[in-house]
Motif scaffolding. Structure first.
Motif, PDB file in Angstrom:
ATOM      1  N   ASP A  89       0.832  -1.208   0.000  1.00 14.12           N
ATOM      2  CA  ASP A  89       0.000   0.000   0.000  1.00 14.12           C
ATOM      3  C   ASP A  89       0.869   1.262   0.000  1.00 14.12           C
ATOM      4  O   ASP A  89       0.531   2.249  -0.641  1.00 14.12           O
ATOM      5  CB  ASP A  89      -0.949   0.006   1.206  1.00 14.12           C
ATOM      6  N   TYR A  90       1.982   1.214   0.722  1.00 13.25           N
ATOM      7  CA  TYR A  90       2.917   2.355   0.711  1.00 13.25           C
ATOM      8  C   TYR A  90       3.512   2.526  -0.684  1.00 13.25           C
ATOM      9  O   TYR A  90       3.591   3.635  -1.198  1.00 13.25           O
ATOM     10  CB  TYR A  90       4.061   2.141   1.718  1.00 13.25           C
ATOM     11  N   LEU A  91       3.938   1.397  -1.269  1.00 12.76           N
ATOM     12  CA  LEU A  91       4.532   1.468  -2.617  1.00 12.76           C
ATOM     13  C   LEU A  91       3.528   2.088  -3.582  1.00 12.76           C
ATOM     14  O   LEU A  91       3.866   2.942  -4.401  1.00 12.76           O
ATOM     15  CB  LEU A  91       4.918   0.067  -3.112  1.00 12.76           C
ATOM     16  N   PHE A 130       1.100   4.114  -2.868  1.00  8.22           N
ATOM     17  CA  PHE A 130       0.954   5.539  -2.534  1.00  8.22           C
ATOM     18  C   PHE A 130       2.058   6.361  -3.188  1.00  8.22           C
ATOM     19  O   PHE A 130       1.820   7.450  -3.697  1.00  8.22           O
ATOM     20  CB  PHE A 130       0.984   5.710  -1.007  1.00  8.22           C
ATOM     21  N   PHE A 131       3.263   5.822  -3.174  1.00  8.42           N
ATOM     22  CA  PHE A 131       4.398   6.571  -3.730  1.00  8.42           C
ATOM     23  C   PHE A 131       4.618   6.281  -5.220  1.00  8.42           C
ATOM     24  O   PHE A 131       5.641   6.632  -5.778  1.00  8.42           O
ATOM     25  CB  PHE A 131       5.675   6.276  -2.937  1.00  8.42           C
ATOM     26  N   GLY A 132       3.636   5.608  -5.841  1.00 10.68           N
ATOM     27  CA  GLY A 132       3.682   5.388  -7.287  1.00 10.68           C
ATOM     28  C   GLY A 132       4.802   4.481  -7.755  1.00 10.68           C
ATOM     29  O   GLY A 132       5.285   4.597  -8.874  1.00 10.68           O
ATOM     30  N   LYS A 133       5.248   3.558  -6.898  1.00  7.44           N
ATOM     31  CA  LYS A 133       6.316   2.621  -7.296  1.00  7.44           C
ATOM     32  C   LYS A 133       5.746   1.526  -8.203  1.00  7.44           C
ATOM     33  O   LYS A 133       4.543   1.254  -8.180  1.00  7.44           O
ATOM     34  CB  LYS A 133       6.960   1.976  -6.068  1.00  7.44           C
ATOM     35  N   ASP A 134       6.621   0.898  -8.941  1.00  3.38           N
ATOM     36  CA  ASP A 134       6.213  -0.139  -9.889  1.00  3.38           C
ATOM     37  C   ASP A 134       5.896  -1.439  -9.137  1.00  3.38           C
ATOM     38  O   ASP A 134       6.796  -2.108  -8.635  1.00  3.38           O
ATOM     39  CB  ASP A 134       7.360  -0.370 -10.895  1.00  3.38           C
ATOM     40  N   LEU A 135       4.609  -1.765  -9.096  1.00  5.04           N
ATOM     41  CA  LEU A 135       4.181  -2.946  -8.327  1.00  5.04           C
ATOM     42  C   LEU A 135       4.426  -4.257  -9.076  1.00  5.04           C
ATOM     43  O   LEU A 135       4.074  -5.320  -8.597  1.00  5.04           O
ATOM     44  CB  LEU A 135       2.695  -2.817  -7.959  1.00  5.04           C
ATOM     45  N   HIS A 136       5.013  -4.149 -10.281  1.00  3.77           N
ATOM     46  CA  HIS A 136       5.367  -5.363 -11.035  1.00  3.77           C
ATOM     47  C   HIS A 136       6.858  -5.637 -10.939  1.00  3.77           C
ATOM     48  O   HIS A 136       7.364  -6.542 -11.574  1.00  3.77           O
ATOM     49  CB  HIS A 136       4.999  -5.201 -12.516  1.00  3.77           C
ATOM     50  N   ASN A 137       7.549  -4.827 -10.168  1.00  3.56           N
ATOM     51  CA  ASN A 137       8.998  -4.919 -10.113  1.00  3.56           C
ATOM     52  C   ASN A 137       9.448  -5.663  -8.855  1.00  3.56           C
ATOM     53  O   ASN A 137       9.181  -5.234  -7.734  1.00  3.56           O
ATOM     54  CB  ASN A 137       9.565  -3.497 -10.123  1.00  3.56           C
ATOM     55  N   ALA A 138      10.139  -6.795  -9.083  1.00  8.26           N
ATOM     56  CA  ALA A 138      10.569  -7.631  -7.950  1.00  8.26           C
ATOM     57  C   ALA A 138      11.456  -6.849  -6.991  1.00  8.26           C
ATOM     58  O   ALA A 138      11.468  -7.097  -5.792  1.00  8.26           O
ATOM     59  CB  ALA A 138      11.303  -8.863  -8.468  1.00  8.26           C
TER      60      ALA A 138
END
Ligand SMILES: [Zn+2]
Length: 387
Positions: free
Chosen positions: A274-276, A278-286
């Motif tokens: 959820d934090y990732l 929020f900060f727009g990080k790539d949720l497909h990136n290991a």
């Protein structure tokens, strides 16, 4: 009730050929599903309410605090020192079986009636059957329940037939009554339909009702994937928390499975994802979704988020500067002092923010915000300093 659709009609038809509960099953229930009482007199004579055997027991503390097994029938007894001579109780047991391609969970009520000096009586009554189709749809057949004048949801009327019942929550408890019936002990010989066998669930139920586990597995193939890939923490957490949607995390879960990354603490990991997000990080990136030190990364983002929240809070307050000035202006310039502590009304948002920074605490901002939100109720904010 009469079947309302084709599915219910098919289940009712299938139920006509469901075999009776067997003697072995019921006897197993009597042995394993009932807490037998060890009746203890004031003088310490214990009578086993299972086989009727009596013996002189040890002292009160020894027999009540330690396990007590009947020397004759070896039953584990719950010792009660009482003048009461009659003991009645009822227990559920669950039989997990299959019939005509359906998964069936049968609830049997076991009765136990013991009177000191007489042989213990047992009886049983099958009260409910839950039929689950391979697609996860289900319906419930049960005896009638007494619904008036008592506060138990399961006051079965034993002489009624097991019939299709409505599972509406439109009752005085506002719940699906059939979902609330205890599973209690489960008969060890279990049968599963092929669709469940294939998932590898076996006899595991992760402290949930088997009914809920089976429905989750049959309705959502993703639950099967979690189970098969050994992501048990995720599996359990989706079982426990129906509000958390598998779909919201699935993209990242797939990356974890592909990388052989086992999530040990699902709650922490969800938080982290959820934090990732929020900060727009790539949720497909290991690199992001499979951190080698989840705790450390989680805490890092947690602090980052707290900072971002505080900043947002400050910006909101700045917008309210004018309202604040008008509301508090009449107190500006006001100071109090008792010689030791000097109290003065803070006169601008900047000043309050500075004060907050000096206090090293965001709570200060929150206090201030509550004052601003309620400008009708004028509570000046004070700066307390040692004079
Ligand atoms: Zn005994």
């Amino acid at each position: 009730m009469k079947p309302q659709n084709k599915f219910q009609a098919q289940v009712v038809e299938a139920s006509r050929t469901l075999p009776q509960v067997t003697k072995e099953q019921v006897n197993w229930g009597y042995e394993n599903g009932i807490d037998h009482i060890g009746h203890r007199t004031e003088k310490g004579v214990i009578t086993c309410t299972k086989c009727g055997h009596s013996w002189q027991g040890a002292g009160y503390l020894v027999t009540t605090l330690t396990d007590c097994d009947c020397p004759n029938c070896k039953a584990k007894l719950k010792v009660e020192t009482t003048k009461k001579r009659m003991f009645n109780n009822r227990y559920y047991m669950t039989i997990i079986t299959t019939h005509k391609g359906y998964q069936v969970l049968r609830s049997v009520m076991l009765f136990y009636s013991a009177k000191i000096g007489e042989a213990t009586k047992y009886d049983y009554s099958e009260v409910m059957q839950r039929w689950i189709a391979p697609g996860g749809k289900h319906c419930t057949l049960a005896k009638l329940r007494q619904t008036m004048g008592n506060c138990y949801i399961d006051s079965w009327i034993y002489h009624t037939d097991i019939e299709l019942r409505s599972e509406s929550t439109n009752n005085k408890f506002y719940i699906n009554v059939y979902d609330k019936i205890h599973t209690s002990v489960i008969y060890p010989q279990q049968q599963l339909i092929p669709e469940l066998k294939r998932t590898g669930i076996k006899k595991r139920n992760f402290n949930q009702k088997p009914f809920d586990v089976y429905k989750a597995l049959l309705k959502n193939s993703r639950m099967e994937t979690l189970l098969k890939s050994g992501q048990l923490s995720l599996f359990k957490s989706f079982l426990n928390d129906a509000y958390r949607k598998v779909d919201n995390y699935w993209a990242s879960i797939r990356i974890c499975i592909r990388n052989g990354y086992k999530i040990k603490d699902a709650t922490l990991w969800f938080d982290y994802i959820d934090y990732l997000r929020f900060f727009g990080k790539d949720l497909h990136n290991a690199k992001y979704v499979c951190p080698s030190d989840l705790h450390r990364e989680h805490d890092r983002y947690m602090h980052k988020k707290a900072k971002a929240d505080a900043q947002k809070e400050i910006e909101k307050l700045r917008e309210k500067e004018e309202a604040f000035r008008q509301a508090k202006a009449k107190f500006f310039g006001l100071t109090f002092s008792d010689g030791l502590i000097q109290v003065r009304v803070l006169e601008s948002i900047e000043e309050i923010l500075l004060e907050g920074k000096l206090m090293h605490h965001y709570a200060q901002y929150m206090v201030m915000r509550s004052h601003l939100d309620n400008t009708q109720n004028i509570n000046p904010i004070y700066s307390k300093r040692y004079a």
